[in-house]
Write an enzyme that holds these catalytic residues in place. Structure first.
Site, mmCIF file in Angstrom:
data_model
loop_
_atom_site.group_PDB
_atom_site.id
_atom_site.type_symbol
_atom_site.label_atom_id
_atom_site.label_comp_id
_atom_site.label_asym_id
_atom_site.label_seq_id
_atom_site.Cartn_x
_atom_site.Cartn_y
_atom_site.Cartn_z
ATOM 1 N N CYS A 61 0.877 -1.174 0.000
ATOM 2 C CA CYS A 61 0.000 0.000 0.000
ATOM 3 C C CYS A 61 0.912 1.221 0.000
ATOM 4 C CB CYS A 61 -0.981 -0.020 1.169
ATOM 5 S SG CYS A 61 -0.228 0.164 2.795
ATOM 6 N N ARG A 62 0.474 2.326 0.545
ATOM 7 C CA ARG A 62 1.305 3.537 0.540
ATOM 8 C C ARG A 62 2.480 3.405 1.506
ATOM 9 N NH1 ARG A 62 1.301 8.821 3.123
ATOM 10 N NH2 ARG A 62 2.160 10.317 1.654
#
Length: 109
Positions: A61-62
């Site tokens: 993810c981020r």
């Protein structure tokens, strides 16, 4: 929680990106499968069709929070999943290529 560093990943490793659509469109790893965490349970079948039968699913993810949740879910389903430590921020910082949804150079948002 099983984790893997960006530097340990190879081009052939399977990568699952669980960020939202706007994040994906701005920049992602080429070749990654995109299933947003918010749609993940409903779209789980897409992962089982695309993932290698005998390999790891590297979840990104981020920064690592959402992917950690999805990694735990996948482990509960009996899938060999690992969380990518530092997420796409670490990916980009390490100099790995990031492309937008048109295949052009992208950025992590």
């Amino acid at each position: 929680m099983p984790t893997v560093g960006v530097d340990a990943l190879t081009d052939g490793d399977f990568l699952l990106d669980v960020r939202e659509d706007d994040e994906w469109q701005a920049g992602h790893a080429a070749g990654a499968l995109h299933i947003p965490m918010s749609d993940f349970v409903a779209r789980y079948g897409e992962l089982t069709e695309a993932a290698p039968q005998d390999g790891k699913v590297n979840v990104i993810c981020r920064s690592g929070g959402r992917s950690a949740q999805v990694t735990m879910y996948l482990a509960q389903q009996g899938i060999d999943a690992v969380n990518v430590d530092g997420g796409m921020q670490a990916w980009e910082a390490s100099g790995r290529p990031v492309v937008d949804d048109k295949g052009q150079p992208g950025t992590v948002v």
